[in-house]
Scaffold this motif. Sequence first.
Motif, PDB file in Angstrom:
ATOM      1  N   LYS A 341      12.228  -1.672  53.222  1.00  0.00           N
ATOM      2  CA  LYS A 341      11.021  -2.315  52.684  1.00  0.00           C
ATOM      3  C   LYS A 341       9.793  -1.632  53.278  1.00  0.00           C
ATOM      4  CE  LYS A 341       8.897  -6.900  52.183  1.00  0.00           C
ATOM      5  NZ  LYS A 341       9.043  -8.349  52.528  1.00  0.00           N
ATOM      6  N   LEU A 342       8.961  -1.062  52.401  1.00  0.00           N
ATOM      7  CA  LEU A 342       7.721  -0.430  52.817  1.00  0.00           C
ATOM      8  C   LEU A 342       6.599  -0.990  51.953  1.00  0.00           C
ATOM      9  CD1 LEU A 342       9.909   2.439  52.537  1.00  0.00           C
ATOM     10  CD2 LEU A 342       8.375   2.765  54.459  1.00  0.00           C
ATOM     11  N   THR A 343       5.718  -1.759  52.546  1.00  0.00           N
ATOM     12  CA  THR A 343       4.672  -2.431  51.774  1.00  0.00           C
ATOM     13  C   THR A 343       3.289  -2.109  52.341  1.00  0.00           C
ATOM     14  OG1 THR A 343       4.946  -4.421  53.138  1.00  0.00           O
ATOM     15  CG2 THR A 343       6.185  -4.317  51.086  1.00  0.00           C
ATOM     16  N   ASN A 344       2.285  -2.205  51.455  1.00  0.00           N
ATOM     17  CA  ASN A 344       0.902  -1.898  51.799  1.00  0.00           C
ATOM     18  C   ASN A 344       0.802  -0.492  52.389  1.00  0.00           C
ATOM     19  OD1 ASN A 344      -1.852  -2.257  52.059  1.00  0.00           O
ATOM     20  ND2 ASN A 344      -1.714  -3.397  53.989  1.00  0.00           N
ATOM     21  N   VAL A 345       1.211   0.476  51.582  1.00  0.00           N
ATOM     22  CA  VAL A 345       1.241   1.880  51.988  1.00  0.00           C
ATOM     23  C   VAL A 345       0.070   2.618  51.334  1.00  0.00           C
ATOM     24  CG1 VAL A 345       2.596   4.004  52.054  1.00  0.00           C
ATOM     25  CG2 VAL A 345       3.765   1.774  52.111  1.00  0.00           C
ATOM     26  N   THR A 346      -0.772   3.236  52.136  1.00  0.00           N
ATOM     27  CA  THR A 346      -1.870   4.052  51.615  1.00  0.00           C
ATOM     28  C   THR A 346      -1.561   5.514  51.912  1.00  0.00           C
ATOM     29  OG1 THR A 346      -3.542   2.322  51.845  1.00  0.00           O
ATOM     30  CG2 THR A 346      -4.318   4.599  51.812  1.00  0.00           C
ATOM     31  N   ILE A 347      -1.653   6.356  50.868  1.00  0.00           N
ATOM     32  CA  ILE A 347      -1.272   7.761  50.977  1.00  0.00           C
ATOM     33  C   ILE A 347      -2.490   8.642  50.716  1.00  0.00           C
ATOM     34  CG2 ILE A 347       0.221   9.570  50.059  1.00  0.00           C
ATOM     35  CD1 ILE A 347       2.081   7.238  49.098  1.00  0.00           C
ATOM     36  N   ASN A 348      -2.802   9.507  51.662  1.00  0.00           N
ATOM     37  CA  ASN A 348      -3.909  10.448  51.520  1.00  0.00           C
ATOM     38  C   ASN A 348      -3.421  11.873  51.766  1.00  0.00           C
ATOM     39  OD1 ASN A 348      -5.814   8.323  51.175  1.00  0.00           O
ATOM     40  ND2 ASN A 348      -6.004   8.094  53.393  1.00  0.00           N
ATOM     41  N   ASN A 349      -3.966  12.819  50.995  1.00  0.00           N
ATOM     42  CA  ASN A 349      -3.806  14.236  51.318  1.00  0.00           C
ATOM     43  C   ASN A 349      -2.339  14.640  51.470  1.00  0.00           C
ATOM     44  OD1 ASN A 349      -4.913  16.795  51.927  1.00  0.00           O
ATOM     45  ND2 ASN A 349      -4.762  16.394  54.125  1.00  0.00           N
ATOM     46  N   SER A 350      -1.476  14.130  50.618  1.00  0.00           N
ATOM     47  CA  SER A 350      -0.044  14.438  50.662  1.00  0.00           C
ATOM     48  C   SER A 350       0.427  14.791  49.257  1.00  0.00           C
ATOM     49  CB  SER A 350       0.750  13.250  51.210  1.00  0.00           C
ATOM     50  OG  SER A 350       0.323  12.927  52.526  1.00  0.00           O
ATOM     51  N   THR A 364      12.726   7.111  43.192  1.00  0.00           N
ATOM     52  CA  THR A 364      11.475   6.771  42.523  1.00  0.00           C
ATOM     53  C   THR A 364      11.072   5.368  42.972  1.00  0.00           C
ATOM     54  OG1 THR A 364      12.500   5.703  40.611  1.00  0.00           O
ATOM     55  CG2 THR A 364      12.177   8.105  40.487  1.00  0.00           C
ATOM     56  N   ALA A 365       9.900   4.938  42.575  1.00  0.00           N
ATOM     57  CA  ALA A 365       9.478   3.565  42.890  1.00  0.00           C
ATOM     58  C   ALA A 365      10.430   2.553  42.296  1.00  0.00           C
ATOM     59  CB  ALA A 365       8.064   3.342  42.378  1.00  0.00           C
ATOM     60  N   ALA A 366      11.019   2.901  41.139  1.00  0.00           N
ATOM     61  CA  ALA A 366      11.943   1.991  40.477  1.00  0.00           C
ATOM     62  C   ALA A 366      13.283   1.870  41.208  1.00  0.00           C
ATOM     63  CB  ALA A 366      12.187   2.457  39.043  1.00  0.00           C
ATOM     64  N   SER A 367      13.532   2.751  42.179  1.00  0.00           N
ATOM     65  CA  SER A 367      14.788   2.692  42.927  1.00  0.00           C
ATOM     66  C   SER A 367      14.867   1.474  43.827  1.00  0.00           C
ATOM     67  CB  SER A 367      14.951   3.949  43.784  1.00  0.00           C
ATOM     68  OG  SER A 367      14.930   5.127  43.009  1.00  0.00           O
ATOM     69  N   PHE A 368      13.718   0.968  44.241  1.00  0.00           N
ATOM     70  CA  PHE A 368      13.703  -0.101  45.229  1.00  0.00           C
ATOM     71  C   PHE A 368      14.054  -1.445  44.600  1.00  0.00           C
ATOM     72  CE2 PHE A 368      11.357   3.245  47.182  1.00  0.00           C
ATOM     73  CZ  PHE A 368      11.588   3.113  48.540  1.00  0.00           C
ATOM     74  N   SER A 369      14.893  -2.171  45.310  1.00  0.00           N
ATOM     75  CA  SER A 369      15.307  -3.489  44.842  1.00  0.00           C
ATOM     76  C   SER A 369      15.194  -4.490  45.992  1.00  0.00           C
ATOM     77  CB  SER A 369      16.742  -3.441  44.331  1.00  0.00           C
ATOM     78  OG  SER A 369      17.168  -4.715  43.918  1.00  0.00           O
ATOM     79  N   PRO A 370      14.388  -5.540  45.772  1.00  0.00           N
ATOM     80  CA  PRO A 370      13.532  -5.791  44.612  1.00  0.00           C
ATOM     81  C   PRO A 370      12.345  -4.833  44.578  1.00  0.00           C
ATOM     82  CG  PRO A 370      13.079  -7.384  46.332  1.00  0.00           C
ATOM     83  CD  PRO A 370      14.265  -6.595  46.803  1.00  0.00           C
ATOM     84  N   ALA A 371      11.635  -4.819  43.485  1.00  0.00           N
ATOM     85  CA  ALA A 371      10.520  -3.895  43.306  1.00  0.00           C
ATOM     86  C   ALA A 371       9.439  -4.090  44.369  1.00  0.00           C
ATOM     87  CB  ALA A 371       9.927  -4.068  41.909  1.00  0.00           C
ATOM     88  N   ALA A 372       9.323  -5.303  44.889  1.00  0.00           N
ATOM     89  CA  ALA A 372       8.301  -5.609  45.890  1.00  0.00           C
ATOM     90  C   ALA A 372       8.570  -4.905  47.224  1.00  0.00           C
ATOM     91  CB  ALA A 372       8.227  -7.115  46.113  1.00  0.00           C
TER      92      ALA A 372
END
Length: 400
Positions: A341-350, A364-372
Amino acid sequence: MKKFALSLAFIALIFTSCSSDDTEETVKTPVTGEITGDLTVSKTYAFGNYTLKGFAKVASGVTITFEAGSTITADPSNGEDAFVILNGGKLIAVGTATEPIVFTATTKTAGSWGGIIMYGDAPIVNSATAAAPQTATSEDGLVLPYGGSNAAHNGGTLKFVRVEYAGQVITQNNKEQNGFSFYSVGSGTILENLVSYKGNDDGFEFYGGTVSLKNAISYGNSDDAFDWQDGWRGQESTNWYAYQEGAANYGMEIEAKGVNNAFFPKVTNITLKRAAGTVTEAQTEIQLDAIQFKAEGNGDYSNILIDGYKNQTTPTTKNGGVLQIRDITTYNNQVVGGKIKLTNVTINNSDNIFISGATTFTVTAASFSPAANWGVTTTATGASLTAGNWSTVNGASLIK
């Protein structure tokens, strides 16, 4: 009579004020000494400058205390050095933001010594079939057993401690040490405001255990900033800051020895930064990720700020990524299975968000279960750390 009493009080006040103003601040004079061999008697090392020679080992039942502001300097000219707390021993190293306790080396060169190594008997997991409690053998060259059933193991208190130029590597992948190495250390141990500075291996590594780490800086370490295995399960870790430069691998390398555990670690407020031009330590692998999961690694991570994980063009071409899932078992059991579970992730310069470690699956983002369990935002603040002498080296703040 009243006037006389008032006059006496007024005179006393004048003398008290003068005395207070004229008092000079006491300047502490550091003592000097040497630390070496087996430490079998509890002792407090007064504020001072100490030379570390060889592997100093705190024996079971012994408590070693360092006063704030002390400096312990390894001298590699005399052989391999490290400060070791054996299971049952305790280290009380409580510095302050202005007077940290510093472990360093005479050479000021990465990999000069073995850092702080602590052993406990908290639970580890390295086999899916063996019954608990499980044990393993250390990879620090001491070849000592670690693991057990004492989740509340207490190895002491480390606050405002900085380890510099550690990460001694004697035999690659066989005899390695880090800035801080925690072997099955338990939740009774307090780890707060720690710095691992310019080591030649990992900044912090957990080998199982239940201890948590709060307010930590991993700066300029050659391998991973934060690394763990053996089913580490600390639940109260927060404010982790990593800055990678020169040559470095992962911001966080997460594994569980191939065991699909029901437990997991939890870390909040994470900043992972990579300086422009930083190359991978091992050019034979794809090691340019902020976070990598492998061998059934999992966990709950939130408020994460990631910056600078771009593609590498020289000396070899490699993809830079935010998150790599290394193997299909970890993908199936931990990502799709809902244990990462990885939430509230901000990505810069990557350059890339996801990297798949094999061609048999695509993350992909859709791989995660549940989506949240995966959440990208623009508002993550990452680690929140207070600057001071504890986080300053050679006049430069490590918090960029």
